[in-house]
Design an enzyme around this catalytic site. Structure first.
Site, short mmCIF file in Angstrom:
data_model
loop_
_atom_site.label_atom_id
_atom_site.label_comp_id
_atom_site.label_asym_id
_atom_site.label_seq_id
_atom_site.Cartn_x
_atom_site.Cartn_y
_atom_site.Cartn_z
N GLU A 24 5.19 -11.27 13.81
CA GLU A 24 4.76 -11.70 15.14
C GLU A 24 5.51 -12.97 15.56
OE1 GLU A 24 0.61 -12.18 15.63
OE2 GLU A 24 0.79 -12.34 17.81
N ARG A 70 0.83 -1.22 0.00
CA ARG A 70 0.00 0.00 0.00
C ARG A 70 0.85 1.26 0.00
NH1 ARG A 70 -2.35 -3.82 2.93
NH2 ARG A 70 -1.36 -3.08 4.85
P1 AMP Z 1 4.95 -2.25 11.59
O1 AMP Z 1 6.22 -2.80 11.05
O2 AMP Z 1 4.43 -2.97 12.80
O3 AMP Z 1 5.03 -0.74 11.82
O4 AMP Z 1 3.82 -2.50 10.52
C1 AMP Z 1 3.72 -1.69 9.42
C2 AMP Z 1 3.28 -2.42 8.20
O5 AMP Z 1 2.23 -3.34 8.45
C3 AMP Z 1 2.75 -1.42 7.19
O6 AMP Z 1 3.31 -1.75 5.93
C4 AMP Z 1 1.24 -1.59 7.23
O7 AMP Z 1 0.73 -1.65 5.94
C5 AMP Z 1 0.99 -2.90 7.95
N1 AMP Z 1 0.07 -2.75 9.10
C6 AMP Z 1 0.39 -2.96 10.39
N2 AMP Z 1 -0.66 -2.82 11.19
C7 AMP Z 1 -1.71 -2.50 10.39
C8 AMP Z 1 -3.10 -2.22 10.62
N3 AMP Z 1 -3.64 -2.26 11.84
N4 AMP Z 1 -3.86 -1.90 9.56
C9 AMP Z 1 -3.34 -1.89 8.32
N5 AMP Z 1 -2.05 -2.15 8.03
C10 AMP Z 1 -1.23 -2.47 9.06
#
Ligand code: AMP
Length: 176
Positions: free
Chosen positions: A100, A63
């Site tokens: 995770e 995205r």
């Molecule tokens: P992080 O590495 O945990 O910051 O996760 C970021 C990535 O995961 C981004 O590329 C987001 O598109 C996706 N992502 C994580 N959590 C969500 C959420 N609650 N809703 C949509 N996309 C998420």
């Protein structure tokens, strides 16, 4: 034009338990489909970072690509994809990012950013910050400079900024 935050938030759809139980997925497709909303997102990110000599806008799969490409065009910069492992066809640098359970790999073409070039990183959501932190490591390993990061949505309760100390971060919509 300042973003009308309540209106933009109305264009974000919460999907409980997607892609798995306990996660509330922030679906930005209604925002992308709204001509004014999409334009406001692109314009607000671009106007914050214009005049800073940004040469490349790096979008994070998938995205992030949708937002990063028009921002790059608006800034007169190039667009660069950071992709999940195995998708880029040429020589890559790879970095682990946290999932995770275990880790995944993000990849960047070795010639996608140049030494000393100023780069803006764009993604849809800042959650734990692991993806953005791995992207910064990839860019800096190639000698480029991360001028800033921008997200449509920041999930403040996950403290993603803790993984991005000292960085210039613009998030348009905040959720606590
Ligand atoms: P992080 O590495 O945990 O910051 O996760 C970021 C990535 O995961 C981004 O590329 C987001 O598109 C996706 N992502 C994580 N959590 C969500 C959420 N609650 N809703 C949509 N996309 C998420």
């Amino acid at each position: 034009m300042e973003p009308d935050v309540p209106r933009l938030k109305d264009l974000i759809r919460d999907i409980p338990d997607f892609p798995k139980a306990g996660v509330v997925f922030k679906d930005i497709t209604p925002l992308l489909a709204d001509p004014e909303g999409f334009s406001l997102v692109v314009e607000n990110i671009a106007s914050k970072f214009e005049g800073q000599g940004i040469r490349k806008v790096v979008g994070i799969e998938a995205r992030g690509f949708i937002i990063a490409a028009p921002v790059a065009h608006r800034l007169g910069a190039g667009f660069v994809p950071v992709r999940k492992v195995g998708k880029l066809p040429w020589e890559v640098e790879a970095e682990a990012y946290e999932l995770e359970y275990g880790t995944g790999l993000l990849e960047l073409h070795r010639d996608a950013v140049a030494f000393d070039e100023r780069v803006l990183v764009v993604d849809d959501v800042l959650a734990t910050g692991g993806t953005a932190a791995a992207t910064i490591r990839l860019i800096e390993r190639l000698g480029a400079k991360v001028a800033g990061l921008s997200f449509v949505i920041e999930l403040g309760f996950l403290n993603g900024r803790r993984q991005l100390p000292g960085r210039d971060i613009l998030s348009l919509l905040h959720y606590e």
